[in-house]
Design a protein around this motif. Structure first.
Motif, PDB file in Angstrom:
ATOM      1  N   SER A   3       0.250 -16.249  -1.678  1.00  0.00           N
ATOM      2  CA  SER A   3      -1.115 -15.807  -1.368  1.00  0.00           C
ATOM      3  C   SER A   3      -1.229 -14.319  -1.038  1.00  0.00           C
ATOM      4  CB  SER A   3      -1.683 -16.645  -0.227  1.00  0.00           C
ATOM      5  OG  SER A   3      -0.940 -16.394   0.947  1.00  0.00           O
ATOM      6  N   TYR A   4      -0.100 -13.674  -0.716  1.00  0.00           N
ATOM      7  CA  TYR A   4      -0.117 -12.246  -0.351  1.00  0.00           C
ATOM      8  C   TYR A   4       0.177 -11.338  -1.545  1.00  0.00           C
ATOM      9  CZ  TYR A   4       4.743 -13.646  -0.505  1.00  0.00           C
ATOM     10  OH  TYR A   4       5.917 -14.188  -0.922  1.00  0.00           O
TER      11      TYR A   4
ATOM     12  N   GLU B 295       0.826  -1.200   0.000  1.00  0.00           N
ATOM     13  CA  GLU B 295       0.000   0.000   0.000  1.00  0.00           C
ATOM     14  C   GLU B 295       0.866   1.259   0.000  1.00  0.00           C
ATOM     15  OE1 GLU B 295      -2.808   0.189   3.185  1.00  0.00           O
ATOM     16  OE2 GLU B 295      -3.725   2.006   2.382  1.00  0.00           O
ATOM     17  N   THR B 296       1.999   1.206   0.722  1.00  0.00           N
ATOM     18  CA  THR B 296       2.871   2.389   0.817  1.00  0.00           C
ATOM     19  C   THR B 296       3.323   2.871  -0.563  1.00  0.00           C
ATOM     20  OG1 THR B 296       4.616   0.805   1.271  1.00  0.00           O
ATOM     21  CG2 THR B 296       3.800   2.060   3.147  1.00  0.00           C
ATOM     22  N   ALA B 297       3.548   1.914  -1.473  1.00  0.00           N
ATOM     23  CA  ALA B 297       3.990   2.280  -2.825  1.00  0.00           C
ATOM     24  C   ALA B 297       2.900   3.094  -3.527  1.00  0.00           C
ATOM     25  CB  ALA B 297       4.330   1.031  -3.625  1.00  0.00           C
ATOM     26  N   GLU B 298       1.648   2.715  -3.300  1.00  0.00           N
ATOM     27  CA  GLU B 298       0.527   3.408  -3.951  1.00  0.00           C
ATOM     28  C   GLU B 298       0.305   4.794  -3.339  1.00  0.00           C
ATOM     29  OE1 GLU B 298      -2.039  -0.257  -5.655  1.00  0.00           O
ATOM     30  OE2 GLU B 298      -2.855   0.698  -3.883  1.00  0.00           O
ATOM     31  N   THR B 299       0.435   4.854  -2.007  1.00  0.00           N
ATOM     32  CA  THR B 299       0.251   6.135  -1.325  1.00  0.00           C
ATOM     33  C   THR B 299       1.247   7.166  -1.840  1.00  0.00           C
ATOM     34  OG1 THR B 299      -0.250   4.776   0.589  1.00  0.00           O
ATOM     35  CG2 THR B 299      -0.033   7.127   0.995  1.00  0.00           C
ATOM     36  N   LYS B 300       2.482   6.687  -2.049  1.00  0.00           N
ATOM     37  CA  LYS B 300       3.538   7.577  -2.549  1.00  0.00           C
ATOM     38  C   LYS B 300       3.152   8.185  -3.891  1.00  0.00           C
ATOM     39  CE  LYS B 300       7.755   5.591  -1.230  1.00  0.00           C
ATOM     40  NZ  LYS B 300       8.808   4.683  -1.714  1.00  0.00           N
ATOM     41  N   VAL B 301       2.587   7.354  -4.768  1.00  0.00           N
ATOM     42  CA  VAL B 301       2.212   7.823  -6.099  1.00  0.00           C
ATOM     43  C   VAL B 301       1.172   8.943  -6.003  1.00  0.00           C
ATOM     44  CG1 VAL B 301       1.085   7.175  -8.274  1.00  0.00           C
ATOM     45  CG2 VAL B 301       2.817   5.684  -7.267  1.00  0.00           C
ATOM     46  N   TYR B 302       0.151   8.732  -5.165  1.00  0.00           N
ATOM     47  CA  TYR B 302      -0.879   9.767  -5.026  1.00  0.00           C
ATOM     48  C   TYR B 302      -0.291  11.051  -4.463  1.00  0.00           C
ATOM     49  CZ  TYR B 302      -4.605   6.576  -6.346  1.00  0.00           C
ATOM     50  OH  TYR B 302      -5.417   5.729  -7.060  1.00  0.00           O
ATOM     51  N   GLY B 303       0.633  10.914  -3.497  1.00  0.00           N
ATOM     52  CA  GLY B 303       1.293  12.089  -2.925  1.00  0.00           C
ATOM     53  C   GLY B 303       2.068  12.863  -3.990  1.00  0.00           C
TER      54      GLY B 303
ATOM     55  N   GLN C  55      -2.070  -1.171 -13.920  1.00  0.00           N
ATOM     56  CA  GLN C  55      -2.451  -2.400 -14.619  1.00  0.00           C
ATOM     57  C   GLN C  55      -3.748  -2.960 -14.018  1.00  0.00           C
ATOM     58  OE1 GLN C  55      -1.461  -3.865 -17.396  1.00  0.00           O
ATOM     59  NE2 GLN C  55      -3.087  -5.387 -17.052  1.00  0.00           N
ATOM     60  N   ARG C  56      -4.030  -2.591 -12.792  1.00  0.00           N
ATOM     61  CA  ARG C  56      -5.291  -3.015 -12.163  1.00  0.00           C
ATOM     62  C   ARG C  56      -6.395  -2.086 -12.653  1.00  0.00           C
ATOM     63  NH1 ARG C  56      -4.247  -3.798  -5.935  1.00  0.00           N
ATOM     64  NH2 ARG C  56      -6.127  -5.035  -6.216  1.00  0.00           N
ATOM     65  N   ARG C  57      -7.361  -2.697 -13.327  1.00  0.00           N
ATOM     66  CA  ARG C  57      -8.407  -1.895 -13.964  1.00  0.00           C
ATOM     67  C   ARG C  57      -9.130  -0.983 -12.984  1.00  0.00           C
ATOM     68  NH1 ARG C  57      -9.661  -2.992 -19.049  1.00  0.00           N
ATOM     69  NH2 ARG C  57      -8.607  -4.795 -19.936  1.00  0.00           N
ATOM     70  N   ASP C  58      -9.431  -1.516 -11.786  1.00  0.00           N
ATOM     71  CA  ASP C  58     -10.167  -0.704 -10.808  1.00  0.00           C
ATOM     72  C   ASP C  58      -9.340   0.510 -10.384  1.00  0.00           C
ATOM     73  OD1 ASP C  58      -8.389  -2.527  -9.687  1.00  0.00           O
ATOM     74  OD2 ASP C  58      -9.454  -2.622  -7.772  1.00  0.00           O
TER      75      ASP C  58
ATOM     76  N   SER D  60      -5.926  -6.231  -2.489  1.00  0.00           N
ATOM     77  CA  SER D  60      -7.246  -6.776  -2.819  1.00  0.00           C
ATOM     78  C   SER D  60      -7.138  -7.662  -4.055  1.00  0.00           C
ATOM     79  CB  SER D  60      -8.254  -5.646  -3.021  1.00  0.00           C
ATOM     80  OG  SER D  60      -7.996  -5.004  -4.224  1.00  0.00           O
ATOM     81  N   GLY D  61      -7.882  -8.759  -4.008  1.00  0.00           N
ATOM     82  CA  GLY D  61      -7.825  -9.736  -5.095  1.00  0.00           C
ATOM     83  C   GLY D  61      -6.905 -10.900  -4.778  1.00  0.00           C
ATOM     84  N   THR D  62      -6.097 -10.789  -3.712  1.00  0.00           N
ATOM     85  CA  THR D  62      -5.217 -11.909  -3.339  1.00  0.00           C
ATOM     86  C   THR D  62      -5.890 -12.731  -2.232  1.00  0.00           C
ATOM     87  OG1 THR D  62      -4.073 -10.634  -1.618  1.00  0.00           O
ATOM     88  CG2 THR D  62      -3.138 -10.543  -3.837  1.00  0.00           C
TER      89      THR D  62
END
Ligand code: SAH
Ligand code: SF4
Ligand code: F3S
Length: 429
Positions: free
Chosen positions: A161-162, A52-60, A83-86, A335-337
């Protein structure tokens, strides 16, 4: 077309190398790279979604870029996250100022997407479900100094699984042996001193009957260079590979063998398909064949259902192996895993566990660094600043030394004279 591009990369080496390919596409079209986002005509965020931290960085970063980018600059978000459509859809909705949103499978068409956007002025949001033009030769603008990355395979079939990687990078695809060898030859000819072979699980490489050990044999070229690879999955790490490292004249004496956890129930829940005993057996075997091997690993704490005792098993394993380098992560829900659907631990517990692990590893790194004092290594110099050379030993330890005579790209015999925490200092022998 003339202008500047700015690329920000998130995530693993695989992505760093992908960014070199994106840069190659842009430079072949006449763009030059720049270091300041406010000078750029093309801005690319090549994203990661492993945690999640990687995604938060992008939004920042997007928030900051919005106010800094110059008028008319084209802003592109690509990579694993989109790459995740959602995610691509919600980013498109949330950030109207992003012009082009594409995923991992279609980003090789970056040039065409930019042309289309310039032509129509209409924003593009396009994600594919799989690659349509695998292995297509692309220009590469390398940025990594003495080291060059070479993909030997793409994707992953393991479905830990993660992990989100198989969902955003697709199934395993191996590149042909001849393509890899000719890439490596070209790189050595143009002066690179180190090549790192890339794949999510290099040990399962197989193309037309040539397996990973076979490929490594074919890469025993005459030139002096250092060969590395990542990542090895412990379930597929073979004795034959350990023997190859021992016998090779080019392979570095280093191995990244991510264990993730020390408890067998947790490893099974993770779908890693090895036990801690099997893992340790492989570690012992490689140490016996290559006594000076530098070992590194990835470890995760706070996986769903991990108890205090399970975590103790991880600490025990880490202390038993004595890794030279350890990458430590707090489990992050994806999500999805499958793991996302398991009972989750609270934040405080995860934080306490990572703190303890970091402390334990700090002591290990310190004592291993102290053990290096007095020993000699071959260092490949990768950087020189104010008369001081920085580089790595064949065992992947970072060393610095002062020298007038040597420069970036040289292999130098260095004797380690001091260790400060995990940092080594030495002198030319
Ligand atoms: N293919 C490689 C590494 C892929 S991702 C391998 O199997 O080793 C790099 C590391 O990120 C993993 O080794 C794992 O430790 C970590 N990681 C992956 N998914 C994660 C998640 N959901 N939360 C926290 N760490 C994760
Ligand atoms: Fe993820 Fe496991 Fe594949 Fe590594 S091997 S990329 S951790 S699924
Ligand atoms: Fe790498 Fe992150 Fe993608 S770790 S493969 S960039 S999800």
């Amino acid at each position: 077309m003339i202008g500047n591009y700015y690329i920000q990369t998130y995530g693993c080496q695989m992505n760093v190398h992908e960014s070199e390919k994106l840069a190659g596409i842009l430079s072949s079209r006449g763009f030059s790279s720049c270091d300041d986002v406010s000078d750029a005509d093309i801005i690319i965020l090549n994203t990661c979604c492993v945690r999640e931290t990687a995604e938060t960085k992008v939004y920042g970063h997007l928030g900051r870029i919005k106010s800094k980018k110059k008028k008319g600059a084209v802003l592109i978000v690509c990579g694993c996250m989109t790459q995740r459509r959602d995610v691509a859809a919600s980013l498109a909705k949330r950030c109207k100022f992003v012009d082009i949103i594409i995923g991992t499978f279609n980003q090789y068409l970056l040039g065409e997407y930019i042309d289309a956007f310039m032509h129509t002025g209409e924003r593009i949001v396009e994600v594919w479900d799989s690659e349509r033009d695998d292995g297509k030769a692309r220009p590469i603008a390398r940025t990594s100094g003495v080291n060059a990355w070479v993909n030997i395979m793409y994707g992953c079939n393991n479905f830990c699984s993660y992990c989100i990687v198989p969902y955003v990078r697709g199934r395993e695809r191996c590149r042909p042996v001849d393509d890899i060898i000719s890439d490596v030859r070209d790189l050595l000819e143009s002066g690179y001193k180190q090549v790192t072979l890339l794949g999510q699980n290099v040990n399962s490489y197989n193309h037309d009957g040539v397996d990973f050990v076979g490929l490594l044999k074919l890469l025993e070229l005459d030139e002096k260079y250092r060969l590395k690879f990542m990542t090895s999955h412990p379930k597929d790490f073979s004795l034959a590979l350990a023997e190859r490292i021992a016998d090779s004249s080019v392979l570095a004496h280093s191995l990244h063998l991510p264990v993730q956890a020390g408890n067998d129930r947790v490893l099974a829940e993770m779908n890693r398909r090895y036990t801690s005993a099997e893992y340790l057996k492989k570690i012992d075997a490689v140490r016996e064949l290559v006594p000076d091997i530098g070992l590194s690993s990835d470890v995760m704490v706070g996986f769903p259902t991990e108890t205090e005792d399970d975590f103790e098993d991880t600490i025990r394993l880490v202390e038993r192996v004595h890794y030279n380098n350890l990458f430590m992560f707090i489990y992050s829900r994806r999500s999805g895993t499958p793991a996302d659907l398991m009972p989750q631990l609270d934040y405080r517990t995860k934080q306490q566990r990572i703190d303890r692990l970091i402390k334990a590893q700090f002591e290990i790194s310190k004592s291993l660094a102290a053990d290096c004092v007095g020993k000699s290594y071959e260092v490949l110099v990768s950087e020189k600043k104010n008369g001081r050379c920085f580089g790595k030993t064949e065992t992947d330890a970072a060393v610095s030394f002062v020298s007038e005579d040597f420069d970036v790209g040289d292999f130098v015999k260095v004797k380690v004279t001091a260790a400060k925490n995990a940092n080594l200092m030495g002198e030319v022998e």
